[in-house]
Design a protein around this motif. Structure first.
Motif, PDB file in Angstrom:
ATOM      1  N   ASP A  50     101.252  43.041 -49.800  1.00  0.00           N
ATOM      2  CA  ASP A  50      99.939  43.557 -50.202  1.00  0.00           C
ATOM      3  C   ASP A  50      99.006  42.409 -50.574  1.00  0.00           C
ATOM      4  O   ASP A  50      97.822  42.410 -50.208  1.00  0.00           O
ATOM      5  CB  ASP A  50     100.078  44.509 -51.396  1.00  0.00           C
ATOM      6  N   LEU A  51      99.533  41.431 -51.293  1.00  0.00           N
ATOM      7  CA  LEU A  51      98.716  40.281 -51.687  1.00  0.00           C
ATOM      8  C   LEU A  51      98.254  39.490 -50.470  1.00  0.00           C
ATOM      9  O   LEU A  51      97.052  39.288 -50.262  1.00  0.00           O
ATOM     10  CB  LEU A  51      99.515  39.374 -52.634  1.00  0.00           C
ATOM     11  N   CYS A  52      99.190  39.053 -49.666  1.00  0.00           N
ATOM     12  CA  CYS A  52      98.852  38.139 -48.569  1.00  0.00           C
ATOM     13  C   CYS A  52      98.060  38.818 -47.454  1.00  0.00           C
ATOM     14  O   CYS A  52      97.182  38.208 -46.853  1.00  0.00           O
ATOM     15  CB  CYS A  52     100.122  37.511 -48.016  1.00  0.00           C
ATOM     16  N   ASN A  53      98.361  40.084 -47.188  1.00  0.00           N
ATOM     17  CA  ASN A  53      97.669  40.781 -46.103  1.00  0.00           C
ATOM     18  C   ASN A  53      96.270  41.239 -46.495  1.00  0.00           C
ATOM     19  O   ASN A  53      95.358  41.251 -45.662  1.00  0.00           O
ATOM     20  CB  ASN A  53      98.470  42.005 -45.651  1.00  0.00           C
ATOM     21  N   GLU A  54      96.102  41.623 -47.748  1.00  0.00           N
ATOM     22  CA  GLU A  54      94.869  42.316 -48.145  1.00  0.00           C
ATOM     23  C   GLU A  54      93.833  41.417 -48.817  1.00  0.00           C
ATOM     24  O   GLU A  54      92.629  41.678 -48.709  1.00  0.00           O
ATOM     25  CB  GLU A  54      95.210  43.471 -49.094  1.00  0.00           C
ATOM     26  N   ILE A  55      94.255  40.373 -49.516  1.00  0.00           N
ATOM     27  CA  ILE A  55      93.329  39.666 -50.400  1.00  0.00           C
ATOM     28  C   ILE A  55      92.151  39.044 -49.658  1.00  0.00           C
ATOM     29  O   ILE A  55      91.037  38.987 -50.181  1.00  0.00           O
ATOM     30  CB  ILE A  55      94.082  38.610 -51.244  1.00  0.00           C
ATOM     31  N   TRP A  56      92.364  38.580 -48.441  1.00  0.00           N
ATOM     32  CA  TRP A  56      91.279  38.001 -47.647  1.00  0.00           C
ATOM     33  C   TRP A  56      91.042  38.801 -46.372  1.00  0.00           C
ATOM     34  O   TRP A  56      90.869  38.234 -45.289  1.00  0.00           O
ATOM     35  CB  TRP A  56      91.566  36.539 -47.307  1.00  0.00           C
ATOM     36  N   SER A  57      91.029  40.124 -46.477  1.00  0.00           N
ATOM     37  CA  SER A  57      90.690  40.989 -45.330  1.00  0.00           C
ATOM     38  C   SER A  57      91.549  40.698 -44.106  1.00  0.00           C
ATOM     39  O   SER A  57      91.044  40.526 -42.992  1.00  0.00           O
ATOM     40  CB  SER A  57      89.208  40.850 -44.964  1.00  0.00           C
ATOM     41  N   HIS A  58      92.863  40.617 -44.318  1.00  0.00           N
ATOM     42  CA  HIS A  58      93.820  40.445 -43.228  1.00  0.00           C
ATOM     43  C   HIS A  58      93.703  39.101 -42.512  1.00  0.00           C
ATOM     44  O   HIS A  58      94.019  38.989 -41.324  1.00  0.00           O
ATOM     45  CB  HIS A  58      93.709  41.591 -42.225  1.00  0.00           C
ATOM     46  N   SER A  59      93.261  38.090 -43.238  1.00  0.00           N
ATOM     47  CA  SER A  59      93.336  36.746 -42.664  1.00  0.00           C
ATOM     48  C   SER A  59      94.784  36.388 -42.368  1.00  0.00           C
ATOM     49  O   SER A  59      95.091  35.713 -41.379  1.00  0.00           O
ATOM     50  CB  SER A  59      92.735  35.722 -43.632  1.00  0.00           C
ATOM     51  N   TYR A  60      95.702  36.868 -43.235  1.00  0.00           N
ATOM     52  CA  TYR A  60      97.135  36.627 -43.060  1.00  0.00           C
ATOM     53  C   TYR A  60      97.852  37.940 -42.776  1.00  0.00           C
ATOM     54  O   TYR A  60      97.397  39.017 -43.169  1.00  0.00           O
ATOM     55  CB  TYR A  60      97.739  35.999 -44.313  1.00  0.00           C
ATOM     56  N   LYS A  61      98.976  37.819 -42.099  1.00  0.00           N
ATOM     57  CA  LYS A  61      99.896  38.931 -41.923  1.00  0.00           C
ATOM     58  C   LYS A  61     101.294  38.389 -42.145  1.00  0.00           C
ATOM     59  O   LYS A  61     101.771  37.552 -41.365  1.00  0.00           O
ATOM     60  CB  LYS A  61      99.784  39.528 -40.519  1.00  0.00           C
ATOM     61  N   VAL A  62     101.931  38.838 -43.207  1.00  0.00           N
ATOM     62  CA  VAL A  62     103.214  38.255 -43.582  1.00  0.00           C
ATOM     63  C   VAL A  62     104.226  38.422 -42.452  1.00  0.00           C
ATOM     64  O   VAL A  62     104.397  39.510 -41.904  1.00  0.00           O
ATOM     65  CB  VAL A  62     103.768  38.907 -44.864  1.00  0.00           C
ATOM     66  N   SER A  63     104.896  37.332 -42.119  1.00  0.00           N
ATOM     67  CA  SER A  63     105.890  37.329 -41.063  1.00  0.00           C
ATOM     68  C   SER A  63     107.267  37.676 -41.622  1.00  0.00           C
ATOM     69  O   SER A  63     107.536  37.488 -42.805  1.00  0.00           O
ATOM     70  CB  SER A  63     105.930  35.943 -40.408  1.00  0.00           C
ATOM     71  N   ASN A  64     108.139  38.167 -40.768  1.00  0.00           N
ATOM     72  CA  ASN A  64     109.536  38.376 -41.136  1.00  0.00           C
ATOM     73  C   ASN A  64     110.339  37.088 -40.977  1.00  0.00           C
ATOM     74  O   ASN A  64     111.511  37.042 -41.350  1.00  0.00           O
ATOM     75  CB  ASN A  64     110.161  39.478 -40.279  1.00  0.00           C
TER      76      ASN A  64
END
Length: 257
Positions: free
Chosen positions: A187-201
């Motif tokens: 939630d932190l990494c994906n949402e904080i900057w409007s999906h600049s990041y998408k957490v990888s597995n």
């Protein structure tokens, strides 16, 4: 019916493999996605050496999209880069702030974000990054180190009160510990900057995800990752997929017979 469908899948994959083999083997990687800088507020036009990068930005000294001045500003509270106040809900924990400084250095300095650069129509930039596959450990440690810090919003890209010249919480936006707005690391990494990041597995060192932190003495691991994704976008990585798909179809056919 299942056997018929599996047979049809097998025939289709065989045909696709034959088509793939008939194509030239010299598929060009989209080199315009490699070693590039975004068209954004503080980025250089082209990456290059910057011997005097500041503290957490130093991993990019050999090849950077940021200047020394930008790297120094990245370490300041309410810097001249974006006038962003990390302490909008009281003093942010130093360990938490360190992640945000690293995030800023990564965004400003990295020349390895080409596969995820998208055009935007914004007053302060013409390009942004979207869904960069951030290594899961980088995201997990970011979330863990920020659990005791407070914020009042789940998306930091928009919705702030800027009347004072820097960001303040909107009216009626209550300050809570980070997990209130970001229940999980994703939630932190994906949402904080409007999906600049998408957490990888994938994990750090896998060559399949982008590292926000790395030891420059060991080289920049993100160069390999950017090349991999550039290959996929150019179609160069598709040919190798036919063999495992054919194997899977044969296995399904054998199980159903």
């Amino acid at each position: 019916m299942a056997q018929w469908m599996t047979t049809q899948l097998l025939l289709f994959l065989v045909w696709m493999a034959e088509v793939g083999e008939a194509q030239p083997r010299t598929i060009r990687i989209r080199t315009e996605l490699l070693n590039v800088c975004m068209d954004a507020k503080h980025h250089k036009e082209k990456p290059g050496p910057e011997d005097n990068l500041h503290e957490q930005c130093t991993p990019w000294k050999k090849n950077a999209c940021c200047t020394a001045d930008t790297s120094e500003e990245a370490h300041k509270d309410i810097s001249n880069l974006y006038r962003f106040n990390w302490d909008h809900c009281g003093k942010m924990a130093p360990a938490c702030k360190r992640h945000f400084i690293q995030d800023t250095c990564f965004y400003e300095c990295s020349p390895n974000l080409g596969p995820w650069i998208k055009q935007v129509d914004q007053s302060w930039r013409k390009e942004r990054i979207l869904n960069v596959p951030l290594c899961k450990e980088d995201c997990e440690s970011w979330w863990e180190d920020c659990r005791s810090s407070y914020t009042c919003k789940g998306n930091w890209h928009k919705g702030w009160n800027w009347t004072s010249g820097y960001n303040q919480c909107p009216v009626k936006a209550a300050c809570h510990p980070f997990p209130f707005y970001f229940p999980t690391p994703a939630d932190l990494c994906n949402e904080i900057w409007s999906h600049s990041y998408k957490v990888s597995n994938y994990s750090r060192g896998s060559g399949r995800c982008i590292q926000m932190w790395f030891d420059p003495a060991q080289g920049n691991p993100n160069e390999e990752v950017a090349r991999l994704y550039a290959e996929v976008q150019s179609g160069a990585g598709l040919r190798g997929a036919w063999a495992p798909l054919l194997s899977l179809a044969l296995m399904l056919l054998w199980l159903l017979c």
